[in-house]
Design an enzyme around this catalytic site. Structure first.
Site, PDB file in Angstrom:
ATOM      1  N   ILE A 102       0.903  -1.399   0.038  1.00 28.96           N
ATOM      2  CA  ILE A 102      -0.033  -0.002  -0.005  1.00 28.96           C
ATOM      3  C   ILE A 102       0.917   1.326  -0.035  1.00 28.96           C
ATOM      4  O   ILE A 102       1.916   1.250   0.524  1.00 28.96           O
ATOM      5  CB  ILE A 102      -0.997  -0.125   1.277  1.00 28.96           C
ATOM      6  CG1 ILE A 102      -2.061   1.257   1.188  1.00 28.96           C
ATOM      7  CG2 ILE A 102      -0.430  -0.061   2.539  1.00 28.96           C
ATOM      8  CD1 ILE A 102      -3.146   0.980   2.184  1.00 28.96           C
ATOM      9  N   CYS A 103       0.448   2.345  -0.580  1.00 29.51           N
ATOM     10  CA  CYS A 103       0.975   3.624  -0.709  1.00 29.51           C
ATOM     11  C   CYS A 103       2.391   3.632  -1.248  1.00 29.51           C
ATOM     12  O   CYS A 103       2.727   3.028  -2.194  1.00 29.51           O
ATOM     13  CB  CYS A 103       0.935   4.124   0.654  1.00 29.51           C
ATOM     14  SG  CYS A 103       1.483   5.908   0.972  1.00 29.51           S
ATOM     15  N   GLY A 104       3.499   4.101  -0.425  1.00 30.99           N
ATOM     16  CA  GLY A 104       4.924   4.123  -0.946  1.00 30.99           C
ATOM     17  C   GLY A 104       5.515   2.787  -1.103  1.00 30.99           C
ATOM     18  O   GLY A 104       6.297   2.563  -2.074  1.00 30.99           O
ATOM     19  N   THR A 106       3.994   0.446  -3.115  1.00 32.93           N
ATOM     20  CA  THR A 106       3.838   0.131  -4.341  1.00 32.93           C
ATOM     21  C   THR A 106       5.052   0.876  -5.324  1.00 32.93           C
ATOM     22  O   THR A 106       5.322   0.250  -6.297  1.00 32.93           O
ATOM     23  CB  THR A 106       2.510   0.625  -4.763  1.00 32.93           C
ATOM     24  OG1 THR A 106       2.335   2.230  -4.495  1.00 32.93           O
ATOM     25  CG2 THR A 106       1.356   0.224  -4.006  1.00 32.93           C
ATOM     26  N   ALA A 153      -2.718  -0.888  -3.175  1.00 36.75           N
ATOM     27  CA  ALA A 153      -3.734   0.001  -2.728  1.00 36.75           C
ATOM     28  C   ALA A 153      -2.964   1.387  -2.516  1.00 36.75           C
ATOM     29  O   ALA A 153      -2.039   1.471  -2.375  1.00 36.75           O
ATOM     30  CB  ALA A 153      -4.472  -0.262  -1.580  1.00 36.75           C
TER      31      ALA A 153
END
Length: 201
Positions: A102-104, A106, A153
Protein backbone atom coordinates in the site's frame (compact mmCIF):
# COMPACT_ATOMS: atom_id res chain seq x y z
CA UNK A 1 -5.75 -26.54 10.71
CA UNK A 2 -2.58 -24.65 11.60
CA UNK A 3 -2.16 -21.49 9.58
CA UNK A 4 1.17 -20.01 8.64
CA UNK A 5 1.63 -16.53 10.10
CA UNK A 6 1.17 -13.28 8.26
CA UNK A 7 4.30 -11.13 8.17
CA UNK A 8 4.02 -7.36 8.50
CA UNK A 9 7.06 -5.47 7.27
CA UNK A 10 7.89 -2.42 9.38
CA UNK A 11 10.52 0.27 9.09
CA UNK A 12 10.96 3.77 10.47
CA UNK A 13 8.28 6.20 9.22
CA UNK A 14 5.85 3.37 8.39
CA UNK A 15 2.30 4.67 7.90
CA UNK A 16 0.53 3.51 11.05
CA UNK A 17 -3.01 3.76 9.67
CA UNK A 18 -2.57 1.73 6.51
CA UNK A 19 -2.46 -1.84 7.81
CA UNK A 20 -4.45 -1.76 11.05
CA UNK A 21 -7.72 -3.02 9.59
CA UNK A 22 -5.96 -5.89 7.84
CA UNK A 23 -3.81 -7.04 10.75
CA UNK A 24 -6.56 -6.68 13.37
CA UNK A 25 -9.07 -8.73 11.42
CA UNK A 26 -6.54 -11.32 10.35
CA UNK A 27 -5.61 -11.77 14.01
CA UNK A 28 -9.28 -12.07 14.96
CA UNK A 29 -9.60 -14.76 12.29
CA UNK A 30 -6.80 -16.78 13.87
CA UNK A 31 -3.70 -15.64 12.01
CA UNK A 32 -0.57 -14.85 13.95
CA UNK A 33 0.81 -11.50 12.80
CA UNK A 34 4.61 -11.28 13.03
CA UNK A 35 6.56 -8.07 12.54
CA UNK A 36 9.65 -7.95 10.33
CA UNK A 37 12.13 -5.07 10.54
CA UNK A 38 15.37 -4.46 8.64
CA UNK A 39 17.70 -5.89 11.28
CA UNK A 40 15.27 -7.07 13.96
CA UNK A 41 15.31 -3.67 15.67
CA UNK A 42 12.35 -1.68 17.06
CA UNK A 43 11.00 0.89 14.60
CA UNK A 44 8.89 4.04 14.89
CA UNK A 45 5.96 4.91 12.65
CA UNK A 46 4.85 8.28 11.33
CA UNK A 47 2.50 8.68 14.30
CA UNK A 48 5.22 7.99 16.84
CA UNK A 49 4.13 4.41 17.50
CA UNK A 50 7.18 2.35 18.46
CA UNK A 51 6.93 -1.32 17.54
CA UNK A 52 9.09 -4.27 18.50
CA UNK A 53 10.28 -6.74 15.90
CA UNK A 54 9.66 -10.49 15.81
CA UNK A 55 12.39 -11.14 13.26
CA UNK A 56 14.90 -9.52 10.97
CA UNK A 57 14.30 -9.36 7.24
CA UNK A 58 17.15 -11.76 6.47
CA UNK A 59 15.38 -14.44 8.55
CA UNK A 60 12.11 -14.13 6.60
CA UNK A 61 11.31 -17.07 4.30
CA UNK A 62 8.29 -17.31 1.99
CA UNK A 63 7.65 -20.94 2.93
CA UNK A 64 7.06 -19.87 6.54
CA UNK A 65 4.45 -17.26 5.66
CA UNK A 66 0.88 -16.91 4.45
CA UNK A 67 1.33 -13.30 3.31
CA UNK A 68 3.79 -10.40 3.34
CA UNK A 69 2.26 -6.97 4.00
CA UNK A 70 4.25 -3.86 3.05
CA UNK A 71 2.96 -0.51 4.37
CA UNK A 72 3.91 2.86 3.02
CA UNK A 73 6.63 4.97 4.61
CA UNK A 74 8.46 8.18 3.84
CA UNK A 75 11.60 6.08 3.45
CA UNK A 76 10.30 4.40 0.30
CA UNK A 77 10.87 7.73 -1.48
CA UNK A 78 14.07 8.77 0.26
CA UNK A 79 16.57 6.35 -1.24
CA UNK A 80 17.19 2.63 -1.59
CA UNK A 81 17.20 1.63 2.09
CA UNK A 82 13.94 -0.30 1.73
CA UNK A 83 14.84 -2.01 -1.55
CA UNK A 84 15.57 -5.27 0.32
CA UNK A 85 11.88 -5.42 1.25
CA UNK A 86 10.94 -5.12 -2.43
CA UNK A 87 13.37 -7.94 -3.20
CA UNK A 88 11.71 -9.99 -0.46
CA UNK A 89 8.37 -9.32 -2.15
CA UNK A 90 9.82 -10.70 -5.38
CA UNK A 91 10.95 -13.85 -3.56
CA UNK A 92 7.47 -14.27 -2.07
CA UNK A 93 5.69 -13.86 -5.41
CA UNK A 94 8.16 -16.17 -7.13
CA UNK A 95 7.40 -18.78 -4.46
CA UNK A 96 3.63 -18.38 -4.92
CA UNK A 97 3.14 -16.62 -1.57
CA UNK A 98 1.01 -13.47 -1.76
CA UNK A 99 2.15 -9.91 -1.12
CA UNK A 100 0.07 -6.84 -0.23
CA UNK A 101 1.56 -3.37 -0.72
CA UNK A 102 0.00 0.00 0.00
CA UNK A 103 1.03 3.60 -0.62
CA UNK A 104 4.80 4.10 -0.90
CA UNK A 105 5.44 0.37 -0.89
CA UNK A 106 3.85 0.23 -4.34
CA UNK A 107 6.61 2.54 -5.58
CA UNK A 108 9.17 0.15 -4.13
CA UNK A 109 7.56 -2.71 -6.02
CA UNK A 110 7.47 -0.60 -9.18
CA UNK A 111 11.22 0.04 -8.92
CA UNK A 112 11.73 -3.69 -8.47
CA UNK A 113 9.80 -4.36 -11.70
CA UNK A 114 7.01 -6.23 -9.95
CA UNK A 115 4.22 -4.06 -11.36
CA UNK A 116 5.31 -4.12 -14.99
CA UNK A 117 3.17 -7.13 -15.84
CA UNK A 118 0.45 -6.97 -13.18
CA UNK A 119 -2.68 -4.86 -12.80
CA UNK A 120 -2.13 -2.50 -9.88
CA UNK A 121 -3.00 0.79 -8.25
CA UNK A 122 -1.38 3.27 -5.89
CA UNK A 123 -1.76 6.85 -4.67
CA UNK A 124 -1.84 8.15 -8.25
CA UNK A 125 -0.59 7.05 -11.64
CA UNK A 126 1.91 9.93 -11.84
CA UNK A 127 3.38 8.90 -8.50
CA UNK A 128 4.36 5.51 -9.88
CA UNK A 129 5.34 6.99 -13.24
CA UNK A 130 8.02 8.99 -11.42
CA UNK A 131 9.78 5.71 -10.58
CA UNK A 132 10.46 5.14 -14.28
CA UNK A 133 8.75 1.76 -14.24
CA UNK A 134 7.39 0.08 -17.35
CA UNK A 135 3.94 -0.84 -16.03
CA UNK A 136 2.00 2.36 -16.56
CA UNK A 137 -0.40 0.67 -18.97
CA UNK A 138 -1.41 -1.76 -16.20
CA UNK A 139 -2.35 0.99 -13.74
CA UNK A 140 -6.00 0.84 -12.60
CA UNK A 141 -7.94 3.74 -11.07
CA UNK A 142 -9.48 1.78 -8.19
CA UNK A 143 -9.48 1.76 -4.41
CA UNK A 144 -7.51 -1.49 -4.35
CA UNK A 145 -6.49 -4.06 -6.95
CA UNK A 146 -5.65 -7.75 -6.74
CA UNK A 147 -3.80 -9.45 -9.58
CA UNK A 148 -2.91 -13.04 -8.83
CA UNK A 149 -1.05 -13.00 -5.55
CA UNK A 150 -0.44 -9.26 -5.40
CA UNK A 151 -2.67 -6.67 -3.69
CA UNK A 152 -2.04 -2.94 -4.15
CA UNK A 153 -3.79 0.13 -2.78
CA UNK A 154 -3.29 3.84 -2.21
CA UNK A 155 -2.81 5.52 1.18
CA UNK A 156 -6.43 6.61 1.57
CA UNK A 157 -7.83 3.09 1.19
CA UNK A 158 -6.80 0.99 4.22
CA UNK A 159 -10.25 -0.62 4.42
CA UNK A 160 -10.31 -1.61 0.75
CA UNK A 161 -6.74 -2.86 1.16
CA UNK A 162 -7.86 -5.06 4.04
CA UNK A 163 -10.90 -6.25 2.05
CA UNK A 164 -8.66 -7.51 -0.74
CA UNK A 165 -6.39 -9.27 1.76
CA UNK A 166 -9.35 -10.96 3.45
CA UNK A 167 -10.59 -12.10 0.05
CA UNK A 168 -7.19 -13.29 -1.09
CA UNK A 169 -6.68 -15.44 2.01
CA UNK A 170 -10.28 -16.68 1.99
CA UNK A 171 -10.89 -15.49 5.55
CA UNK A 172 -14.65 -15.14 4.93
CA UNK A 173 -16.96 -15.98 2.08
CA UNK A 174 -17.75 -13.19 -0.38
CA UNK A 175 -21.01 -12.15 1.28
CA UNK A 176 -19.38 -11.76 4.68
CA UNK A 177 -16.38 -9.93 3.23
CA UNK A 178 -18.76 -7.57 1.45
CA UNK A 179 -20.64 -6.98 4.70
CA UNK A 180 -17.34 -6.37 6.50
CA UNK A 181 -16.38 -3.75 3.91
CA UNK A 182 -19.75 -2.01 4.03
CA UNK A 183 -19.55 -1.92 7.83
CA UNK A 184 -16.04 -0.54 8.17
CA UNK A 185 -15.91 1.61 5.04
CA UNK A 186 -19.48 2.85 4.73
CA UNK A 187 -20.72 2.55 8.35
CA UNK A 188 -23.65 0.57 6.98
CA UNK A 189 -25.74 -0.58 9.97
CA UNK A 190 -27.40 -3.33 7.96
CA UNK A 191 -24.00 -4.86 7.29
CA UNK A 192 -23.30 -5.17 11.00
CA UNK A 193 -25.90 -7.89 11.50
CA UNK A 194 -24.54 -9.96 8.63
CA UNK A 195 -20.93 -9.64 9.73
CA UNK A 196 -21.62 -10.12 13.44
CA UNK A 197 -23.71 -13.24 12.87
CA UNK A 198 -21.09 -14.80 10.62
CA UNK A 199 -18.22 -14.13 13.01
CA UNK A 200 -19.93 -14.80 16.36
CA UNK A 201 -17.78 -16.93 18.63
Amino acid sequence: MTRRPVHLALYDTFADWETGHATAHLARAGYEVRTVTPAGEPVTGIGGLRVLSDLALDALRPEDSALLILPGADRWDEGDDLAPFARAARAFLDAGVPVAAICGATAGLAREGLLDGRAHTSAASFYLAATGYAGGDRYVEADAVTDGGLVTAGPTEPVAFAREILRLLGVHDDAVTDAWYRLFHDSDPEAYAVYAKATAR
